[in-house]
Design an enzyme around this catalytic site. Structure first.
Site, short mmCIF file in Angstrom:
data_model
loop_
_atom_site.label_atom_id
_atom_site.label_comp_id
_atom_site.label_asym_id
_atom_site.label_seq_id
_atom_site.Cartn_x
_atom_site.Cartn_y
_atom_site.Cartn_z
N HIS A 1 0.83 -1.21 0.00
CA HIS A 1 0.00 0.00 0.00
C HIS A 1 0.86 1.25 0.00
CE1 HIS A 1 -3.20 -2.71 2.09
NE2 HIS A 1 -3.03 -2.99 0.82
C1 LIG Z 1 0.63 -7.18 -5.04
C2 LIG Z 1 -0.32 -6.11 -4.63
C3 LIG Z 1 -1.46 -6.46 -3.94
C4 LIG Z 1 -2.36 -5.46 -3.55
N1 LIG Z 1 -3.54 -5.83 -3.00
C5 LIG Z 1 -4.50 -4.89 -2.83
C6 LIG Z 1 -5.82 -5.26 -2.52
O1 LIG Z 1 -6.14 -6.45 -2.44
N2 LIG Z 1 -6.74 -4.29 -2.32
C7 LIG Z 1 -6.42 -2.98 -2.44
O2 LIG Z 1 -7.29 -2.14 -2.21
N3 LIG Z 1 -5.18 -2.59 -2.76
C8 LIG Z 1 -4.23 -3.52 -3.00
N4 LIG Z 1 -2.99 -3.14 -3.41
C9 LIG Z 1 -2.70 -1.70 -3.52
C10 LIG Z 1 -3.40 -1.00 -4.66
O3 LIG Z 1 -3.52 -1.84 -5.78
C11 LIG Z 1 -2.62 0.28 -5.01
O4 LIG Z 1 -2.49 1.07 -3.85
C12 LIG Z 1 -3.33 1.12 -6.06
O5 LIG Z 1 -3.56 0.36 -7.21
C13 LIG Z 1 -2.48 2.35 -6.37
O6 LIG Z 1 -3.10 3.12 -7.37
P1 LIG Z 1 -2.29 4.26 -8.10
O7 LIG Z 1 -3.21 4.84 -9.10
O8 LIG Z 1 -1.70 5.17 -7.09
O9 LIG Z 1 -1.06 3.53 -8.81
P2 LIG Z 1 -1.03 2.32 -9.85
O10 LIG Z 1 -2.33 1.61 -9.91
O11 LIG Z 1 0.19 1.54 -9.53
O12 LIG Z 1 -0.86 3.04 -11.26
C14 LIG Z 1 0.29 3.68 -11.71
C15 LIG Z 1 0.39 3.46 -13.20
O13 LIG Z 1 1.34 4.37 -13.75
C16 LIG Z 1 2.15 3.69 -14.68
N5 LIG Z 1 3.42 4.42 -14.75
C17 LIG Z 1 4.33 4.55 -13.77
N6 LIG Z 1 5.37 5.29 -14.21
C18 LIG Z 1 5.09 5.64 -15.48
C19 LIG Z 1 5.78 6.40 -16.45
N7 LIG Z 1 6.98 6.95 -16.20
N8 LIG Z 1 5.23 6.55 -17.69
C20 LIG Z 1 4.02 5.99 -17.96
N9 LIG Z 1 3.32 5.25 -17.06
C21 LIG Z 1 3.85 5.08 -15.83
C22 LIG Z 1 2.29 2.31 -14.08
O14 LIG Z 1 2.72 1.37 -15.04
C23 LIG Z 1 0.89 2.07 -13.56
O15 LIG Z 1 0.05 1.51 -14.55
C24 LIG Z 1 -2.07 -4.10 -3.83
C25 LIG Z 1 -0.93 -3.77 -4.53
C26 LIG Z 1 -0.06 -4.75 -4.96
C27 LIG Z 1 1.14 -4.36 -5.76
#
Ligand SMILES: Cc1cc2nc3c(=O)[nH]c(=O)nc-3n(C[C@H](O)[C@H](O)[C@H](O)COP(=O)(O)OP(=O)(O)OC[C@H]3O[C@@H](n4cnc5c(N)ncnc54)[C@H](O)[C@@H]3O)c2cc1C
Ligand SMILES: *[C@@H]1O[C@H](CO)[C@@H](O)[C@H](O)[C@H]1NC(C)=O
Ligand SMILES: *[C@@H]1O[C@H](CO)[C@@H](O)[C@H](O)[C@H]1NC(C)=O
Length: 625
Positions: free
Chosen positions: A554
């Protein structure tokens, strides 16, 4: 052969290799496979395609198609007068990634950024080179495609606290409407509670169509210990429950399936895949963001943003990109010869929920999930392929959840500081999982492999209000170098003591009648490095915690939202980067304090609320063209 086909064929061969010929003929496996491949093909076609051309300029450029970025893109491109470019570094999602039981398998693949924490002398001691892995989705849909599908929103006090810290408009009453806007609750008894649930959003929520008898024992055991059975996404949070998951009809409902698939025909929207943004372009004299640089297939593109650049690259990559672009701690950037445009505390305040993975209990009846058994007896696979039901629909074996306020355990409306996750399986006996987690082979071989094919369950305690903080730093000015992740999970000893309390609570659960019916017994093979301590003593468990606790993925807080008076804040309450015009961060990195929740749907909520702020600001002419 194209990527989607190779993936599907790989998995199908893997599954088939476990099933004997005779079984294959009997079970309707072929029909199931044909159906699955048809669904997979449809799934592939529904994901918006990689834009064939890139315009020189868009109104909005969004970096990252993850949990938050997918929502932002959906909301902004509702306005046909705005054109929107969404840039994603990762590959397309694949339907096999949406099979719940395989939730963790694809951390091996190119759908994961494969980050690791820097080696530590105090935590992650049971991992290879004393490094915990930090999986992050690198795929359309982001981490919502590699996560465990656990659906939680957090406690109302978490958001009220954000407001108290000086972020007006972020109290629970302000965020709840966005949780409701995006939710499609399909659990019948919960849809009735219309104050806290909605059926009109994009994010489908359901129970798994199958659960083990052990999951019932978990909920019942909680009741025996005096806890309530609760809808933890309702009015109050403390209590025990089966897991509410982000799934529709037994398959993963990722941010992309929820928000991007429905907009594949919007012609004011472009998605670029396998395209890594390497820099945000900022005019140093006016301090205004005006576009991005990205690289696809080794080819560099420069695209301009007429209105705003929005960073939704997640809690590791958003701070990385800001720093690469000259926004970050002055000393750190100067040391790497990056010209500083704005001196801000980017990369600090890294938070996660620590969780110890090793606690395993064996039972004396066939009531748990054993992957080998599920694969050998093809009927589970057939059930999944044909009907999306059965044990394959359980996300990585995770079935139950409990929220506990350890300070006021009897308070019905408590403020939870401890979570317990229940798995109807021996988590670390699963070969692919122990490998992805980087757990040392000697620990696996001596402790977990011996119960690989024994019916068991695991409990994972989560420290919900961590006091320790980590930091993301650049390794170099090269955007293709992985950033450095420093995080002593137990810098503050209270975070470790909460794990110990959780372990004891889980052992209490095992001793309830509900679990004793199955002869539940703690698996008492000691971790080799801790075997000099008396098994079961506090010192023994502390040793296990230092070896087998991980950040439970997280990651958050690294571009902290806060008032201007707070030196550690990076964005203001409208998510605008301090000191830079036309640049926002909308993802888990803006969380000032991580909520008592798994952060997927909270990040989607941030996406919906953040997009609304962008829309309001441009409508009221707050920002002028
Ligand atoms: C293994 C695992 C299990 C988890 N289990 C749960 C769960 O069961 N329930 C829950 O609520 N949460 C869970 N989480 C946490 C949750 O999924 C994340 O906190 C959430 O998805 C984060 O959202 P975000 O939009 O901040 O980032 P992300 O969803 O990570 O999105 C960021 C995106 O930006 C892209 N990106 C990054 N850098 C660049 C760049 N330079 N150029 C272009 N694109 C880029 C990445 O490829 C990615 O697609 C889990 C996470 C993981 C890794
Ligand atoms: C769920 O998926 C199964 C398997 O493809 C299909 O037969 C069924 O009709 C689906 N149910 C719903 C409600 O979509
Ligand atoms: C399992 O253990 C419990 C508790 O010891 C016992 O009551 C039960 O009969 C056992 N069941 C089997 C099938 O061995």
């Amino acid at each position: 052969m194209d990527q989607k086909a190779t993936y599907q064929i790989f998995v199908i061969i893997l599954l088939l290799s476990h099933i004997t010929q005779a079984e294959r003929r009997n079970l309707g496996l072929l029909e199931g496979l044909v159906k699955f491949v048809q669904e997979g093909t449809r799934h592939f076609q529904e994901e918006p395609q990689d834009a064939a051309t890139v315009l020189p300029e868009y109104d909005f450029i969004i970096v990252g198609a993850g949990s938050a970025g997918s929502v932002v893109a959906n909301r902004l491109s509702r306005n046909p007068d705005w054109n929107v470019l969404l840039i994603e570094a990762g590959r397309p999602e694949n339907y096999v990634m949406d099979i719940p039981i395989m939730a963790t398998f694809f951390q091996f693949s190119d759908a994961n950024w494969k980050y690791k924490m820097e080696p530590s002398s105090t935590v992650c001691l049971g991992m290879e080179n004393r490094q915990c892995t930090c999986p992050r989705g690198k795929v359309v849909g982001g981490s919502s495609v590699v996560n465990f599908m656990i659906y939680t929103r957090g406690n109302k006090r978490d958001y009220n606290n954000w407001e108290k810290l000086g972020n007006s408009g972020w109290g629970y009453k302000d965020v709840l409407p966005y949780f409701l806007e995006i939710e499609e609750m399909t659990i019948p008894e919960l849809t009735k509670d219309t104050r806290f649930h909605s059926t009109r959003g994009e994010v489908t929520i359901s129970y798994a169509p199958f659960h083990t008898p052990l999951a019932d024992a978990f909920v019942e055991g909680g009741r025996e210990l005096g806890h309530r059975i609760v809808d933890y996404n309702g009015e109050t949070q403390t209590g025990f429950s089966l897991l509410q998951t982000t799934k529709r009809n037994g398959t993963r409902w990722s941010a992309s399936r929820a928000f991007l698939h429905p907009m594949r025909d919007r012609n004011n929207f472009h998605l670029k895949k396998r395209s890594q943004v390497t820099k945000i372009l900022i005019d140093p004299s006016t301090k205004t963001a005006y576009g991005v640089e990205f690289v696809q297939n080794k080819k560099k593109y420069v695209v301009r943003a007429k209105k705003e650049v929005i960073l939704s690259a997640g809690a590791v990559n958003s701070p990385q990109l800001l720093m690469l672009s000259g926004v970050g701690p002055k000393q750190h950037l100067t040391a790497l010869n990056i010209p500083v445009i704005e001196d801000l505390s980017v990369g600090y305040n890294l938070m996660d929920h620590p969780g110890s993975l090793g606690l395993t209990f064996t039972v004396n009846q066939s009531v748990g999930l054993i992957l080998n058994e599920m694969l050998n007896d093809g009927s589970s696979l057939v059930e999944y392929l044909n009907y999306h039901k059965g044990p394959f629909s359980v996300p990585a074996g995770c079935e139950g959840i409990a929220f506990i306020d350890t300070k006021n355990p009897s308070d019905v409306d408590g403020d939870p500081d401890l979570e317990i996750l229940f798995f109807g399986a021996s988590l670390l006996s699963e070969k692919s999982l122990y490998k992805t987690l980087g757990i040392r082979e000697d620990i696996y071989k001596t402790v977990y492999e011996p119960v690989e094919d024994t019916h068991s369950w695991s409990g994972v305690p989560l420290t919900l209000k961590p006091k320790s903080r980590g930091r993301i730093m650049l390794k170099s000015a090269n955007p293709f170098h992985k950033p450095l992740i420093y995080y002593d999970l137990f810098e503050d000893p209270q975070d470790l003591e909460m794990q110990l309390l959780g372990i004891k609570k889980i052992i209490d659960l095992s001793n309830t009648k509900a679990f004793q019916k199955y002869g539940s017994k703690v698996h008492n093979y000691p971790i080799p490095d801790c075997k000099h301590l008396e098994f079961g003593s506090d010192e023994y468990w502390r040793c296990v915690i230092r070896h087998l606790a991980v950040g439970i993925w997280h990651l958050s807080g690294t571009c902290k939202m806060g008032p201007i008076s707070d030196q550690s804040s990076v964005v203001d309450e409208r998510l605008r980067v301090y000191g830079i015009n036309r640049l926002r961060v909308i993802d888990a990195s803006i969380m000032p304090v991580v909520p008592a929740a798994h952060t997927n749907v909270p990040s989607m909520m941030l996406g919906a609320k953040g997009a609304d702020m962008v829309i309001q600001d441009w409508k009221t002419g707050y920002l002028k063209n």
